[in-house]
Design a protein around this motif. Structure first.
Motif, PDB file in Angstrom:
ATOM      1  N   ILE A  45      -5.101  -8.692  -9.422  1.00  0.00           N
ATOM      2  CA  ILE A  45      -3.753  -8.603 -10.186  1.00  0.00           C
ATOM      3  C   ILE A  45      -3.443  -7.181 -10.414  1.00  0.00           C
ATOM      4  O   ILE A  45      -2.072  -6.717 -10.466  1.00  0.00           O
ATOM      5  CB  ILE A  45      -3.840  -9.441 -11.469  1.00  0.00           C
ATOM      6  N   GLU A  46      -4.545  -6.248 -11.049  1.00  0.00           N
ATOM      7  CA  GLU A  46      -4.235  -5.116 -11.505  1.00  0.00           C
ATOM      8  C   GLU A  46      -3.559  -3.969 -10.354  1.00  0.00           C
ATOM      9  O   GLU A  46      -2.831  -3.290 -10.595  1.00  0.00           O
ATOM     10  CB  GLU A  46      -5.273  -4.734 -12.555  1.00  0.00           C
ATOM     11  N   ILE A  47      -4.334  -4.309  -9.291  1.00  0.00           N
ATOM     12  CA  ILE A  47      -4.049  -3.332  -8.301  1.00  0.00           C
ATOM     13  C   ILE A  47      -2.924  -3.672  -7.570  1.00  0.00           C
ATOM     14  O   ILE A  47      -1.849  -2.862  -7.061  1.00  0.00           O
ATOM     15  CB  ILE A  47      -5.147  -3.465  -7.234  1.00  0.00           C
ATOM     16  N   GLY A  48      -2.414  -4.907  -7.545  1.00  0.00           N
ATOM     17  CA  GLY A  48      -1.244  -5.510  -6.770  1.00  0.00           C
ATOM     18  C   GLY A  48      -0.170  -4.966  -7.963  1.00  0.00           C
ATOM     19  O   GLY A  48       1.015  -4.666  -7.238  1.00  0.00           O
ATOM     20  N   LYS A  49      -0.243  -5.260  -9.172  1.00  0.00           N
ATOM     21  CA  LYS A  49       0.944  -4.627  -9.959  1.00  0.00           C
ATOM     22  C   LYS A  49       1.114  -3.159  -9.793  1.00  0.00           C
ATOM     23  O   LYS A  49       2.299  -2.583 -10.050  1.00  0.00           O
ATOM     24  CB  LYS A  49       0.686  -4.843 -11.751  1.00  0.00           C
ATOM     25  N   ARG A  50       0.243  -2.353  -9.927  1.00  0.00           N
ATOM     26  CA  ARG A  50       0.342  -0.913  -9.645  1.00  0.00           C
ATOM     27  C   ARG A  50       0.735  -0.438  -8.257  1.00  0.00           C
ATOM     28  O   ARG A  50       1.320   0.932  -8.049  1.00  0.00           O
ATOM     29  CB  ARG A  50      -0.828  -0.093  -9.927  1.00  0.00           C
ATOM     30  N   LEU A  51       0.366  -1.023  -7.308  1.00  0.00           N
ATOM     31  CA  LEU A  51       0.686  -0.596  -5.860  1.00  0.00           C
ATOM     32  C   LEU A  51       1.502  -1.397  -5.098  1.00  0.00           C
ATOM     33  O   LEU A  51       1.385  -1.458  -3.699  1.00  0.00           O
ATOM     34  CB  LEU A  51      -0.713  -0.465  -5.277  1.00  0.00           C
ATOM     35  N   LYS A  52       2.286  -2.099  -5.834  1.00  0.00           N
ATOM     36  CA  LYS A  52       3.496  -2.998  -5.109  1.00  0.00           C
ATOM     37  C   LYS A  52       2.625  -4.166  -4.097  1.00  0.00           C
ATOM     38  O   LYS A  52       2.942  -4.105  -2.902  1.00  0.00           O
ATOM     39  CB  LYS A  52       4.543  -2.055  -4.236  1.00  0.00           C
ATOM     40  N   GLU A 111       1.453  -9.519   8.100  1.00  0.00           N
ATOM     41  CA  GLU A 111       2.391  -8.817   9.033  1.00  0.00           C
ATOM     42  C   GLU A 111       3.670  -8.810   8.252  1.00  0.00           C
ATOM     43  O   GLU A 111       4.284  -7.804   8.265  1.00  0.00           O
ATOM     44  CB  GLU A 111       2.595  -9.695  10.243  1.00  0.00           C
ATOM     45  N   ASP A 112       3.971  -9.905   7.463  1.00  0.00           N
ATOM     46  CA  ASP A 112       5.359  -9.919   6.732  1.00  0.00           C
ATOM     47  C   ASP A 112       5.240  -8.658   5.580  1.00  0.00           C
ATOM     48  O   ASP A 112       6.214  -7.943   5.484  1.00  0.00           O
ATOM     49  CB  ASP A 112       5.608 -11.264   6.105  1.00  0.00           C
ATOM     50  N   MET A 113       4.040  -8.787   4.884  1.00  0.00           N
ATOM     51  CA  MET A 113       3.903  -7.745   3.816  1.00  0.00           C
ATOM     52  C   MET A 113       3.993  -6.410   4.425  1.00  0.00           C
ATOM     53  O   MET A 113       4.745  -5.467   3.642  1.00  0.00           O
ATOM     54  CB  MET A 113       2.711  -8.047   3.174  1.00  0.00           C
ATOM     55  N   HIS A 114       3.580  -6.080   5.588  1.00  0.00           N
ATOM     56  CA  HIS A 114       3.520  -4.900   6.208  1.00  0.00           C
ATOM     57  C   HIS A 114       5.070  -4.475   6.553  1.00  0.00           C
ATOM     58  O   HIS A 114       5.321  -3.158   6.356  1.00  0.00           O
ATOM     59  CB  HIS A 114       2.559  -4.538   7.465  1.00  0.00           C
ATOM     60  N   ARG A 115       5.673  -5.271   6.848  1.00  0.00           N
ATOM     61  CA  ARG A 115       7.142  -4.979   7.202  1.00  0.00           C
ATOM     62  C   ARG A 115       7.957  -4.674   5.899  1.00  0.00           C
ATOM     63  O   ARG A 115       8.917  -4.000   6.134  1.00  0.00           O
ATOM     64  CB  ARG A 115       7.705  -6.598   8.172  1.00  0.00           C
ATOM     65  N   ARG A 116       7.585  -5.222   4.898  1.00  0.00           N
ATOM     66  CA  ARG A 116       8.511  -5.141   3.550  1.00  0.00           C
ATOM     67  C   ARG A 116       7.717  -3.919   2.653  1.00  0.00           C
ATOM     68  O   ARG A 116       7.958  -3.942   1.592  1.00  0.00           O
ATOM     69  CB  ARG A 116       7.961  -6.404   2.829  1.00  0.00           C
ATOM     70  N   ASN A 117       6.686  -3.233   3.523  1.00  0.00           N
ATOM     71  CA  ASN A 117       5.868  -2.341   2.923  1.00  0.00           C
ATOM     72  C   ASN A 117       5.173  -2.394   1.517  1.00  0.00           C
ATOM     73  O   ASN A 117       5.179  -1.888   0.390  1.00  0.00           O
ATOM     74  CB  ASN A 117       6.994  -0.862   2.472  1.00  0.00           C
ATOM     75  N   LYS A 118       4.715  -3.898   1.497  1.00  0.00           N
ATOM     76  CA  LYS A 118       3.621  -4.453   0.570  1.00  0.00           C
ATOM     77  C   LYS A 118       2.539  -3.984   0.784  1.00  0.00           C
ATOM     78  O   LYS A 118       2.111  -4.266   1.972  1.00  0.00           O
ATOM     79  CB  LYS A 118       4.277  -5.786   0.289  1.00  0.00           C
ATOM     80  N   LEU A 119       1.424  -4.069  -0.168  1.00  0.00           N
ATOM     81  CA  LEU A 119       0.105  -3.876   0.099  1.00  0.00           C
ATOM     82  C   LEU A 119      -0.596  -5.301   0.141  1.00  0.00           C
ATOM     83  O   LEU A 119      -0.592  -6.051  -0.955  1.00  0.00           O
ATOM     84  CB  LEU A 119      -0.672  -2.767  -0.955  1.00  0.00           C
ATOM     85  N   PRO A 120      -1.052  -5.759   1.377  1.00  0.00           N
ATOM     86  CA  PRO A 120      -1.894  -7.060   1.033  1.00  0.00           C
ATOM     87  C   PRO A 120      -3.385  -6.943   0.217  1.00  0.00           C
ATOM     88  O   PRO A 120      -3.926  -6.020   0.689  1.00  0.00           O
ATOM     89  CB  PRO A 120      -2.172  -7.416   2.557  1.00  0.00           C
ATOM     90  N   VAL A 121      -3.322  -7.647  -0.533  1.00  0.00           N
ATOM     91  CA  VAL A 121      -4.618  -7.727  -1.486  1.00  0.00           C
ATOM     92  C   VAL A 121      -5.475  -9.086  -1.140  1.00  0.00           C
ATOM     93  O   VAL A 121      -4.878  -9.987  -1.707  1.00  0.00           O
ATOM     94  CB  VAL A 121      -4.583  -7.477  -2.845  1.00  0.00           C
ATOM     95  N   ILE A 122      -6.672  -8.980  -0.398  1.00  0.00           N
ATOM     96  CA  ILE A 122      -7.215 -10.363  -0.289  1.00  0.00           C
ATOM     97  C   ILE A 122      -8.420 -10.448  -1.147  1.00  0.00           C
ATOM     98  O   ILE A 122      -9.204  -9.598  -1.447  1.00  0.00           O
ATOM     99  CB  ILE A 122      -7.752 -10.190   1.312  1.00  0.00           C
TER     100      ILE A 122
END
Length: 479
Positions: A45-52, A111-122
Motif C-alpha cells: 500500500i505504501e509503495i502504491g501510494k507513493r509511486l502511482k 498490461e492495462d496498468m502499463h498502458r496507463r503508466n501505473k506501477l503493478p505491485v504484486i
C-alpha cells in the motif's frame, strides 16, 4: 488484524524519499514476497501510494468471496488508500479456479496498468501464483489448463482442470490407486514417471491429462519450455523485464509470537462466528453428504479443517465438550499458520533464490522483525532500492545471496529394496543412504547373509557389503 504504523511515521517516511521518486521511471513491476504475518500488504500500500501503483493480490484464498477474517483480506480502510485487484470475485462454491485463470486475468491487469503508466505491485502469500506471473512456467494446451512441474511442487496448487469437464476427469483419475496411476503414466510418459512418486496422485493425474488432451507427453512440453532462451530447469524465461522483488523476513520466534497474537485478534473480530455462518451456508450439506474433503477451493483455507470437529459437533454435545473442541481448533489454527509461514519461506528460497539459470532477478531482503523500526528497516530501504533501480544504479542494499544456490536436486525415483521404500530426489536418496534406518537394514541383511554364507566367506561378504554401500553414497554425494 494488522498492526498499523502511526500516520506521523508514514508521513515522515514519505517526506524523506518521495521527492526524488516523483519523476523516477519505476521497474516493470514490484513483487513482495514473505511469510504470512510479515506485513506484505502494508508495504504494498505504501509503495502504491507513493509511486502511482495499483495492487494485484496473489492469494489463492482471497480470490473467493467471503471468509474475510480467516483469509486476512485487506480492510475497507486499506482498500481506500490504494486500488486493489483480484480480491473477492470468485463464488465460494467454485472449485475449478486455477493458477492459469489467475495468471490470465492478472496479465491483462498488468498490461492495462502499463498502458496507463501505473506501477503493478504484486503481493500475496501464494508464491506459485506470483511465479506464474514472473516466469513462463505454465503450459497452454488446447483447454489452456495444464500446469508445469513447477506448480505441481506445491501441495496446495489447487485443481489442474480449466473447466468442469477437466475437473471431473481429474477427480476420476485421482480416485484410482496411486500405483495404477503411476503405471499408466510410465506407459505414456516414462520420463515424467521417473520424476513423480506413486503417492503424488494429483501430480500424476495432471501429467496424464496433459497427454490425454494433447497427445504429447508432459515431459516433452516441459523440455520444450525450458529450452527457450532464458529458460531453466524450473520453467521458461522471465515474462517481464527487470522486476523488483522484495522478501520480508523476520526472526521466526518473533514471527511465531506475532502469528499467535494475530489468531487471537481474529477470534476477537469474530472468526468463529464467520466460520460457523459460512459452514451453515456452504459446507454443512457437503459434510452430511460425505462429499467434503477440504482439498479444493476456499475450503482449503486454514480454519475449516482445524475447526471441523467443532463445527460439526452433535447438538447433544455438552458445553464442556464444545469448549474443548473450540480450544482444540484454536490450537490447530495456530500450529497450521506457523507451519504455513515456514513453508512460504522455504518456497522463496527454493524457487527464487536457488533457481538455476541466469534469467533470475535479484531478491532484496527487508527485516520486519522489529515493527517499531518499520520505517527504518522496511519502507525507506524499499523506496531507496526502487529509486536506484529506476535510475539504472546499483542499490546500496545488496540482494540476497544463498549459499549453495547452484546445488540441484535432480528429480528421479529411486528404489531401496532393503528398506522397501521409494525415494524421490537425488538429495533425498543420498540422505536415505546415510540414515539410521537404512544402515539398520544393511546390518540386518548382513546378519542374514552370514547365516547363509560359509564361515570362510563371511568376512569377505561383510567387507563387500560395506564397500558397496560406501561406494553408492560417495557417487551420489559427488554428483
Amino acid at each position: 488484524m494488522r498492526s498499523c504504523v502511526s500516520n506521523a511515521i508514514m508521513a515522515a517516511s514519505s517526506r524523506s524519499v518521495q521527492t526524488v521518486l516523483r519523476k523516477a521511471v519505476v521497474p516493470s513491476l514490484v513483487v513482495i514476497l514473505g511469510a504470512t504475518g510479515t506485513g506484505k500488504s502494508k508495504l504494498a500500500i505504501e509503495i502504491g501510494k507513493r509511486l502511482k501503483g495499483e495492487i494485484i493480490s496473489a492469494d489463492s484464498m482471497q480470490v473467493y468471496q467471503g471468509l474475510d477474517i480467516i483469509t486476512n483480506k485487506v480492510t475497507a480502510e486499506e482498500l481506500a488508500q490504494c486500488k486493489h485487484h483480484m480480491i473477492g470475485f470468485v463464488d465460494p462454491l467454485v472449485s475449478s479456479y486455477t493458477v492459469v485463470d489467475f495468471r490470465n486475468k492478472a496479465q491483462t491487469l498488468i498490461e492495462d496498468m502499463h498502458r496507463r503508466n501505473k506501477l503493478p505491485v504484486i503481493v500475496g502469500g501464494t508464491n506459485y501464483y506470483i511465479e506464474s506471473l514472473l516466469w513462463k512456467v505454465l503450459l497452454d494446451t488446447a483447454c489452456n489448463s495444464m500446469q508445469t512441474l513447477t506448480q505441481q511442487e506445491n501441495e496446495e496448487a489447487g485443481d489442474g482442470g480449466g473447466g468442469d469437464a477437466a475437473a471431473k476427469r481429474k477427480s476420476e483419475l485421482e480416485a484410482l490407486d496411486g500405483s495404477e496411476l503411476h503405471k499408466r503414466l510410465a506407459e505414456v510418459d516414462p520420463k515424467m514417471a521417473t520424476m513423480l512418486h506413486p503417492n503424488d496422485k494429483r501430480k500424476i493425474a495432471r501429467s496424464l491429462q496433459v497427454h490425454e488432451e494433447t497427445g504429447v507427453p508432459h515431459s516433452h512440453w516441459l523440455e520444450e519450455q525450458r529450452g527457450q532462451v532464458g529458460g531453466s530447469g524450473l520453467g521458461g524465461p522471465l515474462r517481464y523485464p527487470d522486476p523488483c522483488i522484495f522478501w520480508l523476513q523476520s526472526d521466526m520466534k518473533v514471527l511465531d509470537e506475532r502469528l499467535d497474537a494475530r489468531v487471537d485478534e481474529m477470534l476477537s473480530a469474530g472468526l468463529i462466528e464467520e466460520l460457523r455462518d459460512f459452514h451453515v451456508r456452504y459446507n454443512r450439506q457437503r459434510v452430511q453428504d460425505d462429499s467434503q474433503n477440504y482439498q479444493h477451493g476456499i475450503f482449503q483455507s486454514i480454519g475449516f479443517k482445524e475447526f471441523h470437529d467443532y463445527l460439526t459437533a452433535p447438538e447433544s454435545s455438552t458445553q464442556q465438550e464444545r469448549d474443548s473442541l473450540r480450544e482444540k481448533g484454536i490450537t490447530a489454527v495456530k500450529v497450521a499458520t506457523k507451519r504455513y509461514a515456514r513453508k512460504q519461506n522455504k518456497w522463496v528460497r527454493n524457487r527464487f533464490l536457488r533457481r538455476p539459470g541466469d534469467d533470475v532477478p535479484p531478491v532484496y531482503g527487508l527485516d520486519v522483525t522489529d515493527v517499531s523500526r518499520w520505517e527504518e528497516t522496511v519502507l525507506t530501504p524499499a523506496l531507496q532500492i526502487l529509486d536506484s533501480l529506476s535510475k539504472g544504479e546499483e542499490p546500496a542494499v545488496a540482494p540476497i545471496r544463498v549459499e549453495g544456490a547452484g546445488q540441484k536436486n535432480k528429480r528421479h525415483l529411486y528404489t531401496c529394496d532393503l528398506c522397501d521404500k521409494l525415494i524421490l530426489g537425488e538429495l533425498e536418496w543420498t540422505a536415505h543412504l546415510k540414515s539410521k534406518k537404512h544402515h539398520y537394514h544393511v546390518k540386518k541383511k548382513r546378519k542374514t547373509d552370514q547365516v547363509q554364507t560359509p564361515s570362510e566367506d563371511r568376512d569377505a561378504a561383510g567387507r563387500a557389503e560395506d564397500a558397496e554401500t560406501t561406494r553408492g553414497e560417495t557417487e551420489l554425494t559427488q554428483k
